[in-house]
Scaffold this motif. Sequence first.
Motif, PDB file in Angstrom:
ATOM      1  N   ASP A 139      -5.157  -7.078   5.602  1.00 37.50           N
ATOM      2  CA  ASP A 139      -6.052  -5.919   5.753  1.00 37.50           C
ATOM      3  C   ASP A 139      -6.232  -5.539   7.224  1.00 37.50           C
ATOM      4  OD1 ASP A 139      -6.520  -5.342   3.152  1.00 37.50           O
ATOM      5  OD2 ASP A 139      -8.472  -6.346   3.018  1.00 37.50           O
ATOM      6  N   ALA A 140      -6.308  -6.537   8.077  1.00 39.84           N
ATOM      7  CA  ALA A 140      -6.559  -6.256   9.494  1.00 39.84           C
ATOM      8  C   ALA A 140      -5.314  -5.745  10.218  1.00 39.84           C
ATOM      9  CB  ALA A 140      -7.105  -7.506  10.183  1.00 39.84           C
ATOM     10  N   ILE A 141      -4.136  -6.044   9.698  1.00 42.18           N
ATOM     11  CA  ILE A 141      -2.904  -5.716  10.445  1.00 42.18           C
ATOM     12  C   ILE A 141      -2.117  -4.577   9.770  1.00 42.18           C
ATOM     13  CG2 ILE A 141      -1.281  -7.364   9.352  1.00 42.18           C
ATOM     14  CD1 ILE A 141      -1.757  -7.038  13.126  1.00 42.18           C
ATOM     15  N   ARG A 142      -2.656  -4.055   8.649  1.00 37.08           N
ATOM     16  CA  ARG A 142      -1.942  -3.015   7.889  1.00 37.08           C
ATOM     17  C   ARG A 142      -1.598  -1.814   8.781  1.00 37.08           C
ATOM     18  NH1 ARG A 142      -4.707  -3.123   3.367  1.00 37.08           N
ATOM     19  NH2 ARG A 142      -3.152  -4.511   2.488  1.00 37.08           N
ATOM     20  N   GLY A 143      -0.315  -1.460   8.792  1.00 32.67           N
ATOM     21  CA  GLY A 143       0.117  -0.267   9.533  1.00 32.67           C
ATOM     22  C   GLY A 143       0.207  -0.455  11.040  1.00 32.67           C
ATOM     23  N   VAL A 144      -0.091  -1.665  11.527  1.00 33.07           N
ATOM     24  CA  VAL A 144      -0.043  -1.882  12.981  1.00 33.07           C
ATOM     25  C   VAL A 144       1.394  -2.252  13.362  1.00 33.07           C
ATOM     26  CG1 VAL A 144      -0.952  -3.238  14.904  1.00 33.07           C
ATOM     27  CG2 VAL A 144      -2.443  -2.672  12.975  1.00 33.07           C
ATOM     28  N   GLN A 177      -9.043  -3.356  11.291  1.00 33.97           N
ATOM     29  CA  GLN A 177      -7.704  -2.751  11.422  1.00 33.97           C
ATOM     30  C   GLN A 177      -7.624  -1.773  12.604  1.00 33.97           C
ATOM     31  OE1 GLN A 177      -6.505   0.454  11.036  1.00 33.97           O
ATOM     32  NE2 GLN A 177      -4.298  -0.013  10.921  1.00 33.97           N
ATOM     33  N   PRO A 178      -8.617  -0.869  12.757  1.00 38.27           N
ATOM     34  CA  PRO A 178      -8.494   0.080  13.894  1.00 38.27           C
ATOM     35  C   PRO A 178      -8.446  -0.621  15.246  1.00 38.27           C
ATOM     36  CG  PRO A 178     -10.180   0.819  12.327  1.00 38.27           C
ATOM     37  CD  PRO A 178      -9.788  -0.575  11.908  1.00 38.27           C
ATOM     38  N   ILE A 179      -9.200  -1.704  15.392  1.00 38.59           N
ATOM     39  CA  ILE A 179      -9.198  -2.367  16.705  1.00 38.59           C
ATOM     40  C   ILE A 179      -7.890  -3.146  16.903  1.00 38.59           C
ATOM     41  CG2 ILE A 179     -10.398  -4.588  16.175  1.00 38.59           C
ATOM     42  CD1 ILE A 179     -11.097  -2.362  19.186  1.00 38.59           C
ATOM     43  N   MET A 180      -7.339  -3.683  15.813  1.00 34.82           N
ATOM     44  CA  MET A 180      -6.047  -4.376  15.945  1.00 34.82           C
ATOM     45  C   MET A 180      -4.968  -3.388  16.391  1.00 34.82           C
ATOM     46  SD  MET A 180      -6.323  -7.561  15.589  1.00 34.82           S
ATOM     47  CE  MET A 180      -4.573  -7.940  15.644  1.00 34.82           C
ATOM     48  N   GLU A 181      -5.041  -2.180  15.856  1.00 35.58           N
ATOM     49  CA  GLU A 181      -4.073  -1.138  16.246  1.00 35.58           C
ATOM     50  C   GLU A 181      -4.191  -0.868  17.750  1.00 35.58           C
ATOM     51  OE1 GLU A 181      -4.546   2.288  13.735  1.00 35.58           O
ATOM     52  OE2 GLU A 181      -2.373   2.535  13.724  1.00 35.58           O
ATOM     53  N   LYS A 182      -5.421  -0.759  18.231  1.00 36.59           N
ATOM     54  CA  LYS A 182      -5.613  -0.480  19.665  1.00 36.59           C
ATOM     55  C   LYS A 182      -5.127  -1.649  20.518  1.00 36.59           C
ATOM     56  CE  LYS A 182      -9.357   2.816  19.342  1.00 36.59           C
ATOM     57  NZ  LYS A 182     -10.731   2.878  18.899  1.00 36.59           N
ATOM     58  N   ILE A 183      -5.445  -2.876  20.091  1.00 38.87           N
ATOM     59  CA  ILE A 183      -5.046  -4.036  20.906  1.00 38.87           C
ATOM     60  C   ILE A 183      -3.516  -4.118  21.000  1.00 38.87           C
ATOM     61  CG2 ILE A 183      -5.068  -6.577  21.037  1.00 38.87           C
ATOM     62  CD1 ILE A 183      -7.790  -6.401  19.445  1.00 38.87           C
ATOM     63  N   MET A 184      -2.855  -3.929  19.852  1.00 40.77           N
ATOM     64  CA  MET A 184      -1.400  -4.125  19.832  1.00 40.77           C
ATOM     65  C   MET A 184      -0.628  -2.918  20.353  1.00 40.77           C
ATOM     66  SD  MET A 184      -0.912  -7.135  18.905  1.00 40.77           S
ATOM     67  CE  MET A 184      -2.077  -8.415  18.450  1.00 40.77           C
ATOM     68  N   LEU A 242     -10.861 -17.637  19.242  1.00 40.29           N
ATOM     69  CA  LEU A 242     -11.663 -16.423  19.413  1.00 40.29           C
ATOM     70  C   LEU A 242     -11.627 -15.519  18.188  1.00 40.29           C
ATOM     71  CD1 LEU A 242     -10.177 -15.327  22.832  1.00 40.29           C
ATOM     72  CD2 LEU A 242     -12.578 -15.874  22.478  1.00 40.29           C
ATOM     73  N   GLY A 243     -12.761 -14.947  17.856  1.00 40.50           N
ATOM     74  CA  GLY A 243     -12.775 -13.821  16.930  1.00 40.50           C
ATOM     75  C   GLY A 243     -12.746 -12.534  17.743  1.00 40.50           C
ATOM     76  N   VAL A 244     -12.512 -11.418  17.083  1.00 36.93           N
ATOM     77  CA  VAL A 244     -12.576 -10.112  17.749  1.00 36.93           C
ATOM     78  C   VAL A 244     -13.496  -9.221  16.915  1.00 36.93           C
ATOM     79  CG1 VAL A 244     -11.291  -8.080  18.528  1.00 36.93           C
ATOM     80  CG2 VAL A 244     -10.178 -10.324  18.549  1.00 36.93           C
ATOM     81  N   ALA A 245     -14.484  -8.611  17.541  1.00 39.13           N
ATOM     82  CA  ALA A 245     -15.407  -7.724  16.816  1.00 39.13           C
ATOM     83  C   ALA A 245     -14.764  -6.347  16.614  1.00 39.13           C
ATOM     84  CB  ALA A 245     -16.701  -7.601  17.609  1.00 39.13           C
ATOM     85  N   PRO A 246     -15.277  -5.538  15.692  1.00 40.63           N
ATOM     86  CA  PRO A 246     -14.675  -4.203  15.455  1.00 40.63           C
ATOM     87  C   PRO A 246     -14.636  -3.316  16.706  1.00 40.63           C
ATOM     88  CG  PRO A 246     -16.187  -4.769  13.678  1.00 40.63           C
ATOM     89  CD  PRO A 246     -16.342  -5.843  14.723  1.00 40.63           C
ATOM     90  N   ASP A 247     -15.534  -3.546  17.664  1.00 37.32           N
ATOM     91  CA  ASP A 247     -15.499  -2.740  18.903  1.00 37.32           C
ATOM     92  C   ASP A 247     -14.581  -3.376  19.960  1.00 37.32           C
ATOM     93  OD1 ASP A 247     -16.893  -4.962  19.734  1.00 37.32           O
ATOM     94  OD2 ASP A 247     -18.621  -3.888  20.536  1.00 37.32           O
ATOM     95  N   GLY A 248     -13.950  -4.491  19.632  1.00 33.34           N
ATOM     96  CA  GLY A 248     -13.006  -5.133  20.562  1.00 33.34           C
ATOM     97  C   GLY A 248     -13.648  -6.180  21.447  1.00 33.34           C
ATOM     98  N   HIS A 249     -14.953  -6.462  21.257  1.00 33.78           N
ATOM     99  CA  HIS A 249     -15.528  -7.492  22.142  1.00 33.78           C
ATOM    100  C   HIS A 249     -15.120  -8.880  21.687  1.00 33.78           C
ATOM    101  CE1 HIS A 249     -19.299  -7.825  19.527  1.00 33.78           C
ATOM    102  NE2 HIS A 249     -19.234  -9.078  19.954  1.00 33.78           N
ATOM    103  N   ILE A 250     -14.974  -9.747  22.682  1.00 34.12           N
ATOM    104  CA  ILE A 250     -14.673 -11.167  22.411  1.00 34.12           C
ATOM    105  C   ILE A 250     -15.747 -11.979  23.126  1.00 34.12           C
ATOM    106  CG2 ILE A 250     -12.186 -10.964  22.030  1.00 34.12           C
ATOM    107  CD1 ILE A 250     -11.788 -11.806  24.973  1.00 34.12           C
ATOM    108  N   GLY A 251     -16.148 -13.095  22.534  1.00 36.17           N
ATOM    109  CA  GLY A 251     -17.287 -13.805  23.084  1.00 36.17           C
ATOM    110  C   GLY A 251     -18.420 -12.801  23.195  1.00 36.17           C
ATOM    111  N   SER A 252     -19.056 -12.715  24.360  1.00 38.47           N
ATOM    112  CA  SER A 252     -20.022 -11.623  24.575  1.00 38.47           C
ATOM    113  C   SER A 252     -19.538 -10.732  25.711  1.00 38.47           C
ATOM    114  CB  SER A 252     -21.424 -12.183  24.850  1.00 38.47           C
ATOM    115  OG  SER A 252     -21.997 -12.657  23.645  1.00 38.47           O
ATOM    116  N   LEU A 253     -18.231 -10.509  25.746  1.00 41.40           N
ATOM    117  CA  LEU A 253     -17.614  -9.625  26.747  1.00 41.40           C
ATOM    118  C   LEU A 253     -17.270  -8.306  26.063  1.00 41.40           C
ATOM    119  CD1 LEU A 253     -15.255 -12.317  28.313  1.00 41.40           C
ATOM    120  CD2 LEU A 253     -17.405 -11.447  29.299  1.00 41.40           C
TER     121      LEU A 253
END
Length: 343
Positions: free
Chosen positions: A329-334, A295-302, A233-244
């Motif tokens: 870049d995606a995980i910086r500061g998380v 990065q912002p969405i990774m912070e929210k997920i984790m 799975l990829g994750v979009a900047p808004d947190g959607h996966i697939g088309s969810l």
Amino acid sequence: MTTYIPKVYTFANNIHDISNAVADHIIKLQNAFFFDNMSPEDVHSMSREDKLNYIEENKYITKRKNSVSSVNSWSGSSLQSQKRNSISAMPSSNVNPDNSDTNSSPTNSTKQKLNKVKKIFKVGISGGSLLDILQHGLLPRQEDIIWSKWEIFLLDERLVPFQDRESNYGNSKRKIFSLIDTEKYGKPKVYHIDESLIYEGAQACAENYEMCLINKFASKETVKWPCFDLILLGVAPDGHIGSLFPNRKELREASKWVIPITDSPVGVKERVSLTIPVICNASHISFVVEGSMKQPIMEKIMEMPELSLPSSLVNEGALKKVSWFVDEDAIRGVNVIKRAYEF
Ligand SMILES: O=C1O[C@H](COP(=O)(O)O)[C@@H](O)[C@H](O)[C@H]1O
């Protein structure tokens, strides 16, 4: 914080390192699936021909007939059992004979009938940036991939013709499947929505694709949810996966395997997607995320699972089965424990 410490592999900001690791991870899972009682070293020393012979000689898994899949970390509702009943009521003519043979000899102790099911590595893939990672990672490793024993299912699709740049299947074909040297390495079976149905709408496409999955996974057993060997799975900047998408009723789907989306908040409005319980029921789920935009969405997920983003529902719902492949870049500061991937 997440309830479980997730496995997060981190990489430098270049497509090669992360792609190589993702490909290696997929191939390790493929090998564990087909050569389950052999050491990785023994598998590594086998020629491609020996691997194919071994798979051919051990091509069946024996399963009890009419048993319900017990692997399900998703806490569903009573709707699930209604679904099970409807699948079990399917006429056998709907079952793809290619994927299952019946062995009707009963065991001495139980007298239960056994099914011999062909061993096929079943993989679900999303579209988007993941396809570039798979292109860079898998195509150079084809010597190690037994494509002819893979079935690949598109996890979601936008309702556009396959030649359109927005089509996930179209892109997967252009970027990966059309580039496989099939003479040398064999050919995977790739499943996707029926292009001829797109003008009938998302509901028709979803129903048809769900039947395709039922035929490939339910076999002659009754299963609650399909069990993919791996979902990527990829994750979009808004947190959607697939088309969810976040904060939508589709996230609470507790019965269907494939759902229609008619009003996507971004991009193509009409889509179909596999559901959260289907994703959570896979044996392994791997997320691949790169770039500072994520990065912002990774912070929210984790750090904020209580937001119940689609990716968080999987991260929390499937726990130990989940791995993350993320660049710096995606995980910086998380706030996560970062691991180095071991090849
Ligand atoms: O709309 C979609 O987006 C997600 C994420 O894409 P990415 O390019 O940001 O990784 C993708 O996984 C999904 O398949 C696609 O339909």
